[in-house]
Write an enzyme that holds these catalytic residues in place. Structure first.
Site, mmCIF file in Angstrom:
data_model
loop_
_atom_site.group_PDB
_atom_site.id
_atom_site.type_symbol
_atom_site.label_atom_id
_atom_site.label_comp_id
_atom_site.label_asym_id
_atom_site.label_seq_id
_atom_site.Cartn_x
_atom_site.Cartn_y
_atom_site.Cartn_z
ATOM 1 N N LYS A 1 -60.592 71.462 -10.006
ATOM 2 C CA LYS A 1 -61.729 70.689 -10.532
ATOM 3 C C LYS A 1 -62.027 71.054 -11.983
ATOM 4 O O LYS A 1 -62.233 70.178 -12.830
ATOM 5 C CB LYS A 1 -62.964 70.930 -9.644
ATOM 6 C CG LYS A 1 -62.771 70.498 -8.191
ATOM 7 C CD LYS A 1 -64.041 70.658 -7.387
ATOM 8 C CE LYS A 1 -64.415 72.116 -7.171
ATOM 9 N NZ LYS A 1 -63.427 72.841 -6.356
ATOM 10 N N THR A 2 -62.054 72.346 -12.277
ATOM 11 C CA THR A 2 -62.328 72.776 -13.653
ATOM 12 C C THR A 2 -61.200 72.347 -14.593
ATOM 13 O O THR A 2 -61.445 71.888 -15.719
ATOM 14 C CB THR A 2 -62.504 74.302 -13.700
ATOM 15 O OG1 THR A 2 -63.540 74.682 -12.795
ATOM 16 C CG2 THR A 2 -62.875 74.757 -15.096
ATOM 17 N N GLU B 1 -46.325 89.727 21.877
ATOM 18 C CA GLU B 1 -45.842 88.640 21.024
ATOM 19 C C GLU B 1 -44.819 87.787 21.758
ATOM 20 O O GLU B 1 -44.721 86.580 21.523
ATOM 21 C CB GLU B 1 -45.239 89.198 19.738
ATOM 22 C CG GLU B 1 -46.167 90.079 18.909
ATOM 23 C CD GLU B 1 -47.484 89.408 18.610
ATOM 24 O OE1 GLU B 1 -47.518 88.165 18.484
ATOM 25 O OE2 GLU B 1 -48.505 90.110 18.512
ATOM 26 N N ASP C 1 -57.520 86.862 20.003
ATOM 27 C CA ASP C 1 -57.083 85.665 20.716
ATOM 28 C C ASP C 1 -58.220 85.076 21.544
ATOM 29 O O ASP C 1 -58.446 83.869 21.540
ATOM 30 C CB ASP C 1 -55.911 86.000 21.644
ATOM 31 C CG ASP C 1 -54.712 86.512 20.866
ATOM 32 O OD1 ASP C 1 -54.586 86.155 19.689
ATOM 33 O OD2 ASP C 1 -53.924 87.278 21.444
ATOM 34 N N GLY D 1 -64.565 69.109 -3.942
ATOM 35 C CA GLY D 1 -63.333 69.530 -3.289
ATOM 36 C C GLY D 1 -63.353 71.003 -2.959
ATOM 37 O O GLY D 1 -64.214 71.751 -3.443
ATOM 38 N N PRO D 2 -62.418 71.442 -2.139
ATOM 39 C CA PRO D 2 -62.344 72.866 -1.769
ATOM 40 C C PRO D 2 -62.065 73.735 -2.984
ATOM 41 O O PRO D 2 -61.626 73.244 -4.036
ATOM 42 C CB PRO D 2 -61.179 72.912 -0.761
ATOM 43 C CG PRO D 2 -60.956 71.499 -0.337
ATOM 44 C CD PRO D 2 -61.373 70.644 -1.481
ATOM 45 N N PRO D 3 -62.301 75.033 -2.874
ATOM 46 C CA PRO D 3 -62.000 75.934 -3.999
ATOM 47 C C PRO D 3 -60.515 75.927 -4.345
ATOM 48 O O PRO D 3 -59.657 75.864 -3.464
ATOM 49 C CB PRO D 3 -62.445 77.316 -3.478
ATOM 50 C CG PRO D 3 -63.403 77.027 -2.374
ATOM 51 C CD PRO D 3 -62.938 75.744 -1.752
ATOM 52 N N GLY D 4 -60.227 75.984 -5.632
ATOM 53 C CA GLY D 4 -58.840 76.117 -6.080
ATOM 54 C C GLY D 4 -58.071 74.827 -6.196
ATOM 55 O O GLY D 4 -56.858 74.855 -6.430
#
Length: 641
Positions: A197-198, A414, A491, A191-194
């Site tokens: 998993k740990t 903007e 952009d 899975g992605p970091p964070g």
């Protein structure tokens, strides 16, 4: 032992220095012992002082001398008395004894060092000494004091359910073995970091209540060949003594990469370590009762032999949580945080698509820190909104000095993004437009997805291209070709990247068709990163470039059409941004309808994401993670410094 040896050496050296400085006989003439006896026989010696083997005396003329007597000359004292020489006999002092010891000091140090090294080689010196390279660095966690359970893990219910079977195996293996089932050798958390998993691995150990060894993949690899393999063997030896147990290897891709993929053949340290790990996991000798858990966010680089059944019997995907999962994670992390009544975790969860568990924990922590700085007793929705803006866009730089012309250019830039976004039906609703500098951007437009998005349509991508070009077109319309700034560089880059993916990866070009023309993988050769061969002709490459240019130019022309027809609304938004600096999505909608801004107290502000080129492609389900591909399309790169 080492400290005692150091102090002994220091004391000896100090004694030697003292003995050297306290030696008062240093300037006395030394004469041979035979000359000394001849002088005594001639009656020219008046007095003598004997200390051990050293003899110090004085001639009748008053001059002093010193010599060393022969050890077997036992009648010297009688001879001196016979010749009427005054004799004084003293015992050998401590300084002389220290000098003798110092003369033996080198031999003592060599013997002591040899004994110390032998103890290290035999593993009796603490296990971490000079010869302890092959010892495993795996740490045995004490789950009694820092125990985690599945209740501490939220938002990844499917992954928990898949791993509960491993816990059942460890708790009651007989229930499965009597039906012919075998305990799984290992599970790979992907899975992605964070994403937790740990934490999930520790929860498994806590639920099963078994010993839990943890080690990082990088702890195996050293500069000495064979050390990593030795550590793997030692780790499994320790695990066998504590079976049943769990070994958790974090970031296993550090040691488990494809063998033979780099330079130098297959005899390097990392590949030997991987070979030993493969043998220990499933070789001739079975390691019963040992379950291997490993975590990685790069499963594509792992060696196929490591992933086969019998080693990692199952791969558990730990994705970024959905809306319900994010709400549960927020509840866990905010349990100890005093929240104001206006905080709605459901609203915060809805506005944070793609956030991982670590991101949400950071969001709650930043909100609490902001409330403390503002001397509040509870954390309100305002702090959560500001914390989310800080995490996603950076801190405000209100101290930054901008000229009126630069501020006006930013406001209209903007405004161009905002107006095009409002006129494109496939884009997410605008949450906020601002010209307050944040991070590296001088202004930005943000959107709030109405739901988690897992795929994106062709129409939305073309709308993203038009919106990305809106800032550049607004500068051209309002200030002329000669006054166009470099603020749209981000952009342009993000729009080009999006168009390239549409053409080469997602099959959205009619001329090229649904064919993959490029690979994301890269190889390293002699320190340089080189793209893999794309296996295409020169004509195809030219056509790809032409299609990319056509997609971007179509977005550019569409943005020009929208802004030219809505020039009045463009001016209204630009002037309103100059006056108010920040406008919400609702205020922008009212502004283009009525021509004025209606200020009101904002209801619970919603977390935002950048309105930019598609944050992902149709094949991915993680919008936030792919914002790096086109993060600054609409605004964050708009006038980037």
């Amino acid at each position: 032992m080492k400290n005692l040896l150091v102090w002994v050496v220091i004391i000896m050296l100090l004694g030697a220095l003292y003995n050297g400085f306290s030696n008062t006989d240093a300037n006395i003439e030394t004469i041979p012992f035979s000359d000394f006896k001849n002088a005594v026989a001639a009656g020219t010696v008046s007095e003598v002082k004997i200390t051990g083997q050293d003899v110090v005396g004085k001639f009748t003329s008053g001059e002093q001398f010193k010599t060393t007597k022969m050890a077997f000359d036992l009648n010297l004292a009688d001879f001196l008395v016979e010749k009427n020489v005054k004799v004084v006999v003293e015992k050998q002092d401590s300084g002389m004894l220290l000098g003798t010891i110092l003369s033996w000091l080198p031999f003592i140090l060599i013997i002591g060092f040899w004994i110390y090294m032998m103890r290290q080689m035999q593993g009796k010196g603490g296990g971490g000494g000079a010869m302890g390279f092959g010892k495993s660095k795996a740490r045995l966690l004490n789950e009694q004091t820092e125990r985690k359970t599945f209740e501490d893990v939220a938002g990844i219910e499917e992954a928990k359910e898949e791993l509960e079977e491993v816990v059942d195996f460890l708790r009651d293996p007989g229930r499965f073995t009597k039906l012919g089932g075998k305990i799984p050798k290992g599970a790979l958390l992907v899975g992605p970091p964070g994403t937790g998993k740990t934490l999930l691995a520790r929860a498994i150990a806590g639920e099963a209540n078994v010993p839990f060894f943890t080690i990082s993949g990088s702890d195996f690899v050293e500069m000495f060949v064979g050390v990593g393999a030795s550590r793997v063997r030692d780790m499994f030896e320790q695990a066998k003594k504590n079976a049943p147990c769990i070994i958790f290897i974090d970031e296993i891709d550090a040691v488990g990469r494809h063998r033979g993929a780099g330079l130098g053949g297959g005899n390097d340290e990392r590949e030997q370590t991987l070979n030993q790990l493969l043998v220990e996991m499933d070789g001739f000798e079975a390691n019963e009762g040992i379950i291997i858990l490993a975590a990685t966010n790069r499963p594509d680089v792992l060696d196929p032999a490591l992933l086969r059944p019998g080693r990692f019997d199952r791969q558990v995907v730990v994705p970024n949580p959905d809306k319900n999962g994010r709400e549960k994670i927020l509840q866990v992390h905010s349990a100890k945080v005093p929240l104001a009544p206006d905080v709605e975790l459901t609203v915060i969860a809805r506005g944070t698509p793609g956030f991982s568990g670590a991101d949400l924990a950071n969001l709650v922590n930043e909100a609490a820190l902001m409330a403390a700085r503002r001397n509040k007793k509870v954390v309100s929705n305002k702090e959560f909104d500001d914390a989310k803006d800080k995490i996603m866009m950076g801190s405000e730089r209100r101290s930054m000095v901008m000229t009126d012309d630069e501020k006006k250019m930013t406001a209209y830039h903007e405004a161009g993004h905002a107006l095009v976004s409002l006129m494109c039906k496939h884009l997410d609703p605008i949450h906020k437009a601002t010209i307050i500098p944040r991070g590296r951007a001088l202004g930005m437009v943000m959107s709030l997805p109405e739901r988690d998005q897992y795929s994106f349509s062709r129409g939305k991508m073309h709308d993203q291209l038009a919106m990305a070009m809106g800032g550049r077109v607004a500068e051209e319309i309002c200030f002329g070709e000669e006054e166009v700034s470099s603020g749209a560089s981000g952009d342009i880059q993000a729009a080009t990247d999006l168009a390239r993916k549409m053409v080469t990866q997602w099959g959205m070009s009619e001329k090229l068709g649904p064919v993959l023309y490029t690979e994301n993988q890269q190889e390293v050769f002699l320190g340089h990163s080189v793209a893999q061969s794309q296996n295409m002709s020169d004509e195809t490459a030219k056509l790809i470039d032409a299609e990319i240019k056509r997609f971007v130019e179509e977005g550019y022309e569409r943005a020009r059409t929208i802004l030219t027809e809505g020039r009045e609304q463009l001016n209204q938004i630009g002037e309103a941004l100059l006056e108010y600096e920040t406008l919400t999505g609702d205020e922008l909608k009212v502004l283009i309808k009525t021509g004025k801004v209606e200020r009101k107290e904002p209801e619970a502000p919603k977390p935002a994401t950048t309105v930019s080129a598609p944050t992902t492609g149709p094949q991915t389900a993680e919008p936030k993670d792919d914002q790096n591909d086109a993060d600054a399309v609409s605004t964050e790169g708009d006038k980037a410094e």
